[in-house]
Write a protein that holds these residues in place. Structure first.
Motif, short mmCIF file in Angstrom:
data_model
loop_
_atom_site.label_atom_id
_atom_site.label_comp_id
_atom_site.label_asym_id
_atom_site.label_seq_id
_atom_site.Cartn_x
_atom_site.Cartn_y
_atom_site.Cartn_z
N PHE A 129 0.82 -1.21 0.00
CA PHE A 129 0.00 0.00 0.00
C PHE A 129 0.85 1.26 0.00
CE2 PHE A 129 -3.12 -3.14 1.46
CZ PHE A 129 -4.08 -2.91 0.49
N GLY A 130 2.09 1.14 0.48
CA GLY A 130 3.02 2.26 0.34
C GLY A 130 3.31 2.54 -1.12
N ALA A 131 3.40 1.46 -1.92
CA ALA A 131 3.62 1.62 -3.36
C ALA A 131 2.43 2.31 -4.02
CB ALA A 131 3.85 0.24 -4.00
N LEU A 132 1.23 1.99 -3.57
CA LEU A 132 0.04 2.57 -4.17
C LEU A 132 -0.14 4.04 -3.79
CD1 LEU A 132 -2.60 -0.26 -3.74
CD2 LEU A 132 -1.67 0.57 -5.88
N THR A 133 -0.02 4.33 -2.51
CA THR A 133 -0.33 5.68 -2.04
C THR A 133 0.83 6.65 -2.19
OG1 THR A 133 0.31 5.06 0.22
CG2 THR A 133 -2.01 4.84 -0.37
N GLY A 134 2.05 6.13 -2.32
CA GLY A 134 3.20 7.01 -2.36
C GLY A 134 3.82 7.21 -3.72
N LYS A 135 3.47 6.38 -4.70
CA LYS A 135 4.16 6.44 -5.98
C LYS A 135 3.26 6.83 -7.15
CE LYS A 135 7.59 3.08 -4.43
NZ LYS A 135 7.11 3.02 -3.05
N GLY A 136 1.97 6.96 -6.92
CA GLY A 136 1.07 7.36 -7.99
C GLY A 136 1.20 8.85 -8.29
N THR A 137 0.99 9.22 -9.55
CA THR A 137 1.18 10.63 -9.93
C THR A 137 -0.05 11.24 -10.59
OG1 THR A 137 2.14 9.94 -12.06
CG2 THR A 137 3.68 10.31 -10.24
N THR A 138 -1.14 10.49 -10.73
CA THR A 138 -2.35 11.02 -11.36
C THR A 138 -3.44 11.18 -10.30
OG1 THR A 138 -1.82 9.92 -13.44
CG2 THR A 138 -4.09 10.66 -13.16
N SER A 139 -4.15 12.31 -10.34
CA SER A 139 -5.19 12.55 -9.33
C SER A 139 -6.44 13.12 -9.98
CB SER A 139 -4.69 13.50 -8.24
OG SER A 139 -4.32 14.74 -8.81
N ILE A 282 -1.32 5.00 -11.71
CA ILE A 282 -2.01 4.88 -10.42
C ILE A 282 -2.77 6.18 -10.20
CG2 ILE A 282 -1.76 4.73 -7.93
CD1 ILE A 282 0.55 2.89 -8.29
N VAL A 283 -4.08 6.07 -10.07
CA VAL A 283 -4.94 7.25 -9.94
C VAL A 283 -5.47 7.34 -8.51
CG1 VAL A 283 -7.05 8.37 -10.73
CG2 VAL A 283 -5.63 7.12 -12.37
N THR A 284 -5.31 8.50 -7.91
CA THR A 284 -5.89 8.77 -6.59
C THR A 284 -7.06 9.73 -6.78
OG1 THR A 284 -3.76 8.50 -5.47
CG2 THR A 284 -5.49 9.68 -4.28
N SER A 285 -8.24 9.32 -6.35
CA SER A 285 -9.43 10.15 -6.50
C SER A 285 -9.92 10.57 -5.12
CB SER A 285 -10.53 9.37 -7.24
OG SER A 285 -11.63 10.20 -7.52
N THR A 286 -10.12 11.85 -4.95
CA THR A 286 -10.60 12.40 -3.67
C THR A 286 -12.12 12.43 -3.67
OG1 THR A 286 -8.62 13.77 -3.44
CG2 THR A 286 -10.55 14.40 -2.13
N ILE A 287 -12.71 11.94 -2.58
CA ILE A 287 -14.17 11.94 -2.44
C ILE A 287 -14.60 13.29 -1.87
CG2 ILE A 287 -16.15 10.81 -1.38
CD1 ILE A 287 -14.36 8.31 -1.03
N GLU A 288 -15.26 14.07 -2.68
CA GLU A 288 -15.74 15.37 -2.22
C GLU A 288 -17.11 15.24 -1.57
OE1 GLU A 288 -15.62 17.83 -5.73
OE2 GLU A 288 -13.57 18.47 -5.31
N THR A 289 -17.36 16.07 -0.56
CA THR A 289 -18.65 16.07 0.12
C THR A 289 -19.65 16.90 -0.69
OG1 THR A 289 -17.53 15.94 2.25
CG2 THR A 289 -19.84 16.63 2.27
N PRO A 290 -20.84 16.36 -0.93
CA PRO A 290 -21.84 17.13 -1.68
C PRO A 290 -22.17 18.44 -0.97
CG PRO A 290 -22.51 14.84 -1.45
CD PRO A 290 -21.32 15.03 -0.55
N LYS A 291 -22.33 19.51 -1.73
CA LYS A 291 -22.71 20.78 -1.14
C LYS A 291 -24.19 20.78 -0.80
CE LYS A 291 -19.20 23.40 -3.67
NZ LYS A 291 -18.95 24.49 -4.67
N PRO A 292 -24.59 21.38 0.32
CA PRO A 292 -26.01 21.41 0.70
C PRO A 292 -26.82 22.16 -0.35
CG PRO A 292 -24.72 22.90 2.09
CD PRO A 292 -23.73 22.09 1.30
N VAL A 293 -28.00 21.64 -0.63
CA VAL A 293 -28.89 22.26 -1.60
C VAL A 293 -29.66 23.39 -0.94
CG1 VAL A 293 -30.81 21.89 -3.19
CG2 VAL A 293 -29.09 20.10 -2.87
N GLN A 294 -29.60 24.59 -1.52
CA GLN A 294 -30.32 25.71 -0.95
C GLN A 294 -31.80 25.64 -1.30
OE1 GLN A 294 -28.39 29.24 -2.41
NE2 GLN A 294 -26.97 29.30 -0.67
#
Length: 300
Positions: A129-139, A282-294
């Protein structure tokens, strides 16, 4: 002459070594098989391994007038980081005379061997998992787990679109994110090397659940982009230390007597590097929190 069943003979030592080796090798092979078709590469300690990244620069124009010079498209496979394959794990433990006398040789040595085996497997997973989280360059990013995985898979498709037979798509995610997404839904998981995984989930072939991936992130690649390099414990060096190995040479183990301390020792050794062929694959994708609907009143 009848031999006391508690007598420690050489065949007992060999049997314990074989059992240790087979458990470790089988567990590693099961994990790699669950991922798809990850290649295992036995090598000598000290071997240098190179990773790469792809760099493309499109031409300034796709079309030119008759007789004009066609502009160049740059297609480049650049060297990234180089790694040296070393013996990353040298583990030793001792089982005392008293422990053997109390529990018997087989039980006392098996129990302490199990602790060493657990440490070796934990170290191997940490390296992986060090290889996965530390060596990927695409986000990339996505709102919510499903969108984060989808955008990541889209990135992967683009990165490997010119590669035939890229293999299995693999996603690694934190269990909190998976179970938060599922809510009350019951799912069936499988286990390999102590890791739970799902198959055919959210358009990914395999999804591994692991706390080694931080919550709010998903990491993904394809199995053909992962290489498992390891020190081959067979051969002269292994024989010099009376190491027991299997046909892979993935780990070497030996048991021996220590007369001066009235004990038996177990020594296990191996070295591995789990590396991407392409770090940009290796792609790292960040999970964004949905914005509250006004509301219609502007959110008041």
């Amino acid at each position: 002459m009848t031999v006391d069943p508690n007598t420690v003979t050489s065949d007992k030592l060999v049997a314990h070594s074989i059992d240790f080796v087979e458990q470790f090798s089988t567990n590693v092979s099961t994990l790699l098989s669950a991922m798809g078709h990850v290649q295992m590469h036995p090598m000598s300690a000290g071997t240098l391994i190179q990773t790469y990244k792809k760099e493309n620069t499109p031409a300034s124009s796709r079309t030119v007038d008759e007789g004009e010079v066609i502009p160049l498209t740059l297609v480049k496979r650049s060297k990234d980081t180089q790694y040296e394959l070393k013996l990353t794990d040298k583990l030793r433990k001792v089982t005392s005379f008293e422990a053997i006398q109390k529990d018997g040789f087989d039980q006392a040595v098996s129990f302490t061997d199990a602790q060493i085996l657990s440490i070796a497997q934990k170290n191997a997973k940490k390296d992986f998992f060090g290889a996965l989280t530390g060596k990927g360059t695409t986000s990339t990013t996505g709102v919510g787990l499903q969108r984060a995985i989808s955008t990541g898979l889209g990135k992967l498709t683009g990165l490997f679109e010119d590669v035939s037979n890229v293999g299995t798509t693999i996603v690694y995610a934190n269990p909190d994110d998976i179970y938060s997404y599922l809510g009350e839904v019951q799912i069936t998981t499988q286990t390999a090397f102590g890791l739970k995984y799902l198959t055919n989930f959210l358009n990914a072939d395999v999804v591994f659940l692991t706390t080694s991936i931080p919550a709010g992130k998903v990491v993904m690649t394809v199995d053909n982009n992962i290489n498992f390099y390891y020190v081959d414990m067979r051969g002269d060096a292994g024989r010099a230390f009376n190491m027991t190995t299997d046909e892979t040479g993935l780990i070497g183990v030996t048991h021996s007597r220590i007369d001066e301390s009235l004990s038996y020792q177990t020594i296990a050794s191996g070295g591995w590097l789990i590396l991407p062929e392409r770090t940009d694959g290796i792609v790292t994708s960040t999970i964004e929190t949905p914005k509250p609907v006004q509301g219609a009143d502007g959110g008041h």
